[in-house]
Structure formats: structure tokens, C-alpha cells
Motif scaffolding. Structure first.
Motif, PDB file in Angstrom:
ATOM      1  N   ASN A   1       5.141  -9.936   1.939  1.00 16.38           N
ATOM      2  CA  ASN A   1       6.384  -9.202   1.701  1.00 16.38           C
ATOM      3  C   ASN A   1       6.192  -7.874   0.986  1.00 16.38           C
ATOM      4  O   ASN A   1       7.128  -7.072   0.911  1.00 16.38           O
ATOM      5  CB  ASN A   1       7.346 -10.073   0.882  1.00 16.38           C
ATOM      6  N   THR A   2       5.000  -7.639   0.446  1.00 14.91           N
ATOM      7  CA  THR A   2       4.791  -6.401  -0.313  1.00 14.91           C
ATOM      8  C   THR A   2       3.552  -5.667   0.172  1.00 14.91           C
ATOM      9  O   THR A   2       2.629  -6.274   0.740  1.00 14.91           O
ATOM     10  CB  THR A   2       4.629  -6.699  -1.819  1.00 14.91           C
ATOM     11  N   LEU A   3       3.528  -4.379  -0.093  1.00 15.02           N
ATOM     12  CA  LEU A   3       2.381  -3.555   0.268  1.00 15.02           C
ATOM     13  C   LEU A   3       1.133  -4.003  -0.477  1.00 15.02           C
ATOM     14  O   LEU A   3       0.030  -4.030   0.094  1.00 15.02           O
ATOM     15  CB  LEU A   3       2.684  -2.084  -0.033  1.00 15.02           C
ATOM     16  N   GLU A   4       1.299  -4.381  -1.740  1.00 13.51           N
ATOM     17  CA  GLU A   4       0.151  -4.820  -2.533  1.00 13.51           C
ATOM     18  C   GLU A   4      -0.481  -6.071  -1.948  1.00 13.51           C
ATOM     19  O   GLU A   4      -1.705  -6.225  -1.960  1.00 13.51           O
ATOM     20  CB  GLU A   4       0.570  -5.061  -3.986  1.00 13.51           C
ATOM     21  N   GLU A   5       0.350  -6.972  -1.423  1.00 13.56           N
ATOM     22  CA  GLU A   5      -0.188  -8.192  -0.795  1.00 13.56           C
ATOM     23  C   GLU A   5      -0.987  -7.844   0.467  1.00 13.56           C
ATOM     24  O   GLU A   5      -2.046  -8.431   0.721  1.00 13.56           O
ATOM     25  CB  GLU A   5       0.955  -9.142  -0.463  1.00 13.56           C
ATOM     26  N   TRP A   6      -0.507  -6.887   1.248  1.00 10.90           N
ATOM     27  CA  TRP A   6      -1.245  -6.475   2.439  1.00 10.90           C
ATOM     28  C   TRP A   6      -2.557  -5.791   2.064  1.00 10.90           C
ATOM     29  O   TRP A   6      -3.594  -6.025   2.700  1.00 10.90           O
ATOM     30  CB  TRP A   6      -0.393  -5.548   3.303  1.00 10.90           C
TER      31      TRP A   6
ATOM     32  N   MET B   1       4.685   5.056  13.351  1.00  8.63           N
ATOM     33  CA  MET B   1       4.931   3.658  12.974  1.00  8.63           C
ATOM     34  C   MET B   1       6.012   3.021  13.839  1.00  8.63           C
ATOM     35  O   MET B   1       6.969   2.414  13.349  1.00  8.63           O
ATOM     36  CB  MET B   1       5.301   3.556  11.488  1.00  8.63           C
ATOM     37  N   ILE B   2       5.794   3.135  15.139  1.00  8.14           N
ATOM     38  CA  ILE B   2       6.748   2.615  16.122  1.00  8.14           C
ATOM     39  C   ILE B   2       6.516   1.131  16.394  1.00  8.14           C
ATOM     40  O   ILE B   2       7.476   0.371  16.553  1.00  8.14           O
ATOM     41  CB  ILE B   2       6.635   3.432  17.429  1.00  8.14           C
TER      42      ILE B   2
ATOM     43  N   LYS C   1       5.628  -6.274   9.233  1.00 12.19           N
ATOM     44  CA  LYS C   1       5.935  -5.755   7.889  1.00 12.19           C
ATOM     45  C   LYS C   1       4.717  -5.266   7.127  1.00 12.19           C
ATOM     46  O   LYS C   1       4.658  -5.365   5.907  1.00 12.19           O
ATOM     47  CB  LYS C   1       6.691  -6.816   7.075  1.00 12.19           C
ATOM     48  N   VAL C   2       3.735  -4.724   7.869  1.00 11.07           N
ATOM     49  CA  VAL C   2       2.537  -4.196   7.221  1.00 11.07           C
ATOM     50  C   VAL C   2       2.822  -2.836   6.611  1.00 11.07           C
ATOM     51  O   VAL C   2       2.489  -2.581   5.437  1.00 11.07           O
ATOM     52  CB  VAL C   2       1.370  -4.091   8.221  1.00 11.07           C
ATOM     53  N   PHE C   3       3.446  -1.959   7.380  1.00  9.05           N
ATOM     54  CA  PHE C   3       3.650  -0.584   6.924  1.00  9.05           C
ATOM     55  C   PHE C   3       5.120  -0.265   6.642  1.00  9.05           C
ATOM     56  O   PHE C   3       5.471   0.887   6.434  1.00  9.05           O
ATOM     57  CB  PHE C   3       3.099   0.385   7.973  1.00  9.05           C
ATOM     58  N   ASN C   4       5.968  -1.275   6.623  1.00 10.00           N
ATOM     59  CA  ASN C   4       7.389  -1.036   6.383  1.00 10.00           C
ATOM     60  C   ASN C   4       7.676  -0.465   5.001  1.00 10.00           C
ATOM     61  O   ASN C   4       8.732   0.095   4.769  1.00 10.00           O
ATOM     62  CB  ASN C   4       8.182  -2.334   6.571  1.00 10.00           C
ATOM     63  N   HIS C   5       6.722  -0.648   4.078  1.00  9.59           N
ATOM     64  CA  HIS C   5       6.948  -0.213   2.701  1.00  9.59           C
ATOM     65  C   HIS C   5       6.494   1.232   2.458  1.00  9.59           C
ATOM     66  O   HIS C   5       6.681   1.759   1.358  1.00  9.59           O
ATOM     67  CB  HIS C   5       6.194  -1.140   1.734  1.00  9.59           C
ATOM     68  N   LEU C   6       5.901   1.837   3.500  1.00  9.70           N
ATOM     69  CA  LEU C   6       5.392   3.199   3.318  1.00  9.70           C
ATOM     70  C   LEU C   6       6.448   4.229   3.731  1.00  9.70           C
ATOM     71  O   LEU C   6       7.236   3.979   4.626  1.00  9.70           O
ATOM     72  CB  LEU C   6       4.123   3.395   4.153  1.00  9.70           C
TER      73      LEU C   6
END
Length: 490
Positions: free
Chosen positions: A451-456, A478-479, A485-490
Motif C-alpha cells: 500500500n505504500t511506496l516505502e513497502e515497494w 505511467m499508463i 499500485k507500484v507507482f501510484n504514490h509518485l
């Protein structure tokens, strides 16, 4: 159907579902998004067998990859790569291989290659999945200890990138894209064609299951069996020698048979049920030996080889069970259970699955806490897989993440539940993951969900920089595959 998946835990409504009739249709759709002032998100979906919305997209376009397969079956157009289906070929360097559409099901690929007396060598337990779907993750089953995951048995790909470019890639041509896409969770492109290694197809298999009441013996025997294939460079074992499949599983207060296969006879089931173990858990070691003709001498030779392979194992005396079945029946063993559950309305239910890789050095620690958590109540968990793999059968250049140790275990908690109680099983998953985190057990999720960028970043570790660079190179807007949900936080 594009708003749900096999897990039935996530519901996400797309704007539309796209049914391509050719690879060019996919190229055109992605180019349309990429060239737009407001690019729309796109998710490629095969059979939708993910459990947490990985192949979904909110208010975007879902591409039904099985539609591509249906419209191009048994046809490959090499000139413009507009369509792809199935074609078997031979190369003096590679041997036999098959070019196959990314939207084709593995079961259809099996039947098509068997017509040539050939078959792929690395499988998943369930065959009603698309080629592109499993290659975007890794593709593992009991053959992977010997042959590696499905991604290491691919020679070449056609990929439509997030820019709408159709690119052919391999280990020697456009290798950055090739390595990124295999195990890349759909982040860099959509696989429209794969060239897959083939070998001579077996006719039948000897299928053996042995039961244990002690985890240490169960794990030690599995590690012994796969150690024979840890280093293939010396060619001590020929292609037809040794075991072809090794998987372990756990029986916990459930029938010896489950939807993964109806292996045990009613008499066997009664015998197994009579076993009394200290914690209600029985461990099952499952092995298979392929053979290639039907004559009596072959049966005798296979039986003798199996006897030698299993000599010295520490299963419970008298609790070894053997079947002899056709090769296809063994590979397609899950289908019977699926159809039975479908007839009872028990297949399309929530599946809060958890799949993880665990370093060999910590598997005993994990088994202790798992036993403790699983024994808290009598709730049926469903099938639980636990078996070791050899790291040197994987390619570390590819995106798939595994532990650093030379031997690691895959653990699959294949839960099923009702629609009102799946969160209880999800809580068990979270408890197991929290224990691993708190006690420094360096697991890697397979079919990951974070769920978070840090986890990825933690998941990919030293590969994160490359993974991020490949995203910027092949899908800069980012299409693709937002459901991961890998790059959704960027």
C-alpha cells in the motif's frame, strides 16, 4: 466482470472493456492514451486470477487479453506481427520452441504442443491462466526446483510498451525490456507474444504422496530431493533422470483431498483421518516422475528409480500412496476440483490468498509461528503449500524478487471464505506478515500487494532503482497496470 477478480476482495469499475482482435489494436489504444493531453490508464487482464485488484483500473480501460487469443488462434503473422496464436518450430541452437499469443491459456498451449509430441517444462498448478499473465509474475509449481519458473524458460517476447511501441526483445535484443517485463507486474508493457522452450512430452506419470507428522523431517526431505538439481552444470543427471516435480503441503483439520486434486481414495482418506498428531497438522510431500512410453519394462524401471530416489526419507511408515495417471491428467489436476466447486457455488467466493518466499534459514521459525496462528481456531483455511526452490534456477536480471539464499521456500495460503468472514483470514495473513517483519525474517511476497511506496522500495531492494528507471523509459506517463499500485504514490 472486469470490476472484480478471483480474490473478490476489491471492486473497481473501469470506464470500458476493450476486446482487441489483433496486436495492432493494442498498439493503437496505448498510443491514443500516450498522445493524449490527459492519458487514461490501461490494465491488461487475462483470466483475472489476481486476488487484490492487480488487473483492474478505475475509470480507465481494461484490455481483455483472452479476446486477442480467440481472434488469432492458430495463426501467427510474422510479417507485421498483427496477430499471434500458436506455432511450433525448431532451431539447431534452441531446440524446439513455440511462439504463442500472450492471451492464450496454458491449457490450450498444452493441448496444441502435445499434437507435436512436445510440451513446455515449467508450469503453474492451475492451467486456466494466460501466458502473459503468469510471465508478468514468474509462474511457479513443483517443476520449478529443477527447471526454474516459467519466466526463465522464455526465449523471446513481443511487447507493447507504455508508449504504444511494439518491440521484439530477448536476452540479446532489447534485453533491458525483456528482463524488465518478465516478472515485472505489467509495469513496462503488455506481452502479446512469447517464445517458450519445449521438450518431448511425457506420456504418463508416477505420482506419489508421503505423509509426515514432523515439520523438520518434512522440510529436510524436500531439501534433500531438490539438492540433486541445485547444480546442473556438471550434468550428473540427464534430462530424463530423477524427479520431475516436488511440492509440499499442509493438511490442517480438513479432508485429505481438496480442490487442488482428488488424489486419495475413500479408503486412503479413512486411514489418514485416523492419524493422531499433536497439533492436528499433517505434512504431505508430493513427488512425480515422468515416463515416456507404456511398456512393462518402463514401468519397472520407473518404479525402481522412484524407490531409489525415496530411499531414506523419513515419512510415516505405511503412509505412502502412489498413482499412475496420464501426463495431462496430472498437469490439469486442479480443474476437476474447480468444476466441482463451481457446481456447488463455492468457486466464486472471496480468496484472501497470501503467497510469500521465505529464506531456508528461517523456515523453522516461520513454521512455529504459523502453527501457533493456524491453531487458534478451527476455521478451515484451505490448501496450504510449502516447498523449497533452488535460487540458481532463477535469473536475477529479471524483475521477479526472491530471497538472497541459495534455497528458499514458497508458502501459499490459499484461503477461501464466505462474503462476510474473509477479513478474519486477512487478519491471519497480517499477523504472519507482522511476525516476519518484527523478527527479521526477510520474506518476499509473490504476487505482491503493498500500500505504500516505502513497502515497494523494500520489496525490490537493490532492484528498485533499475525498476524505476525502466518505468521512466518504457511507460513514462505511467499508463499501464495501475492496479498493482507500484507507482501510484509518485
Amino acid at each position: 466482470m472486469a470490476s472484480i477478480d478471483f480474490g473478490m476482495l476489491v471492486h473497481t469499475k473501469p470506464a470500458a472493456v476493450f476486446n482487441p482482435t489483433s496486436t495492432q489494436d493494442i498498439v493503437s489504444l496505448i498510443k491514443l492514451s500516450y498522445n493524449s493531453s490527459f492519458p487514461f490508464k490501461i490494465a491488461a487482464r487475462g483470466r483475472g486470477h489476481s486476488c487484490r485488484g492487480q488487473a483492474m483500473v478505475e475509470n480507465g480501460i481494461v484490455i481483455d487479453m483472452t479476446s486477442l487469443s480467440k481472434n488469432s488462434y492458430n495463426h501467427i503473422n510474422d510479417k507485421n506481427r498483427g496477430n499471434c496464436g500458436i506455432r511450433v518450430s525448431y532451431d539447431p541452437c534452441l531446440g524446439f520452441y513455440v511462439d504463442v499469443c500472450g492471451g492464450l491459456l496454458w491449457i490450450d498451449l498444452l493441448h496444441a504442443t502435445l499434437e507435436h509430441g512436445l510440451a513446455p517444462i515449467s508450469w503453474t498448478d492451475y492451467l486456466y491462466l494466460t501466458v502473459g499473465g503468469t510471465l508478468s509474475n514468474a509462474g511457479i509449481s513443483g517443476q520449478a526446483f529443477r527447471h526454474g519458473p516459467q519466466i526463465t524458460n522464455v526465449y523471446e517476447l513481443d511487447v507493447v510498451t507504455g508508449k504504444g511501441e511494439l518491440v521484439t526483445c530477448s536476452k540479446t535484443i532489447n534485453s533491458e525490456l525483456f528482463n524488465a517485463v518478465l516478472g515485472g507486474l505489467g509495469q513496462f508493457g503488455i506481452i502479446t507474444r512469447a517464445r517458450i522452450r519445449l521438450e518431448a512430452a511425457p506420456k504418463r506419470v508416477k505420482w506419489v504422496r508421503m505423509l509426515y507428522d514432523d515439520f523438520s523431517s518434512f522440510a529436510r526431505d524436500q531439501e534433500h530431493l531438490i539438492s540433486l538439481y541445485g547444480d546442473y552444470s556438471n550434468e550428473l543427471l540427464s534430462r530424463v533422470d530423477g524427479l520431475d516435480y516436488v511440492e509440499g503441503s499442509i493438511m490442517h483439520q480438513v479432508s485429505p483431498n481438496n480442490w487442488r486434486s482428488s488424489f486419495f481414495t475413500p479408503k486412503d482418506q479413512a486411514k489418514i483421518t485416523s492419524l493422531n498428531t499433536s497439533n492436528g497438522i499433517i505434512y504431505c510431500l508430493e513427488v512425480v516422475k515422468y515416463y515416456y512410453d507404456y511398456n512393462l519394462s518402463t514401468h519397472t524401471d520407473v518404479d525402481k528409480e522412484l524407490e531409489g530416489q525415496l530411499q531414506g526419507l523419513n515419512f510415516i511408515p505405511e503412509f505412502i500412496f502412489t498413482k499412475d495417471v496420464p501426463f495431462v491428467e496430472f498437469l490439469n489436476r486442479v480443474r476437476t476440483g474447480e468444476l466441482e466447486l463451481q457446481s456447488k457455488g463455492l468457486w466464486d467466493v472471496p480468496h484472501p490468498w497470501l503467497n510469500i518466499f521465505i529464506p531456508r534459514s528461517r523456515i523453522n521459525d516461520f513454521s512455529h509461528v504459523f502453527t501457533k496462528i493456524a491453531s487458534k481456531d478451527s476455521k478451515v483455511l484451505g490448501p496450504i503449500l510449502i516447498y523449497p526452490l533452488n535460487r540458481n534456477k532463477w535469473d536475477d536480471n529479471m524483475s521477479a524478487m526472491i530471497p538472497d539464499e541459495e534455497v528458499f521456500y514458497t508458502v501459499g495460503l490459499l484461503h477461501s471464505s464466505g462474503f462476510d468472514d474473509w477479513k478474519e483470514l486477512e487478519d491471519k495473513n497480517k499477523e504472519l506478515l507482522s511476525y516476519c517483519d518484527e523478527h527479521g525474517i526477510m520474506i518476499k511476497q509473490y504476487l505482491p500487494h503493498y500500500n505504500t511506496l516505502e513497502e515497494w522500495k523494500s520489496h525490490f531492494g537493490k532492484k528498485w532503482r533499475i525498476f524505476k528507471e525502466m518505468k521512466a523509459l518504457f511507460d513514462p506517463k505511467m499508463i499501464l497496470s495501475p492496479g498493482q499500485k507500484v507507482f501510484n504514490h509518485l
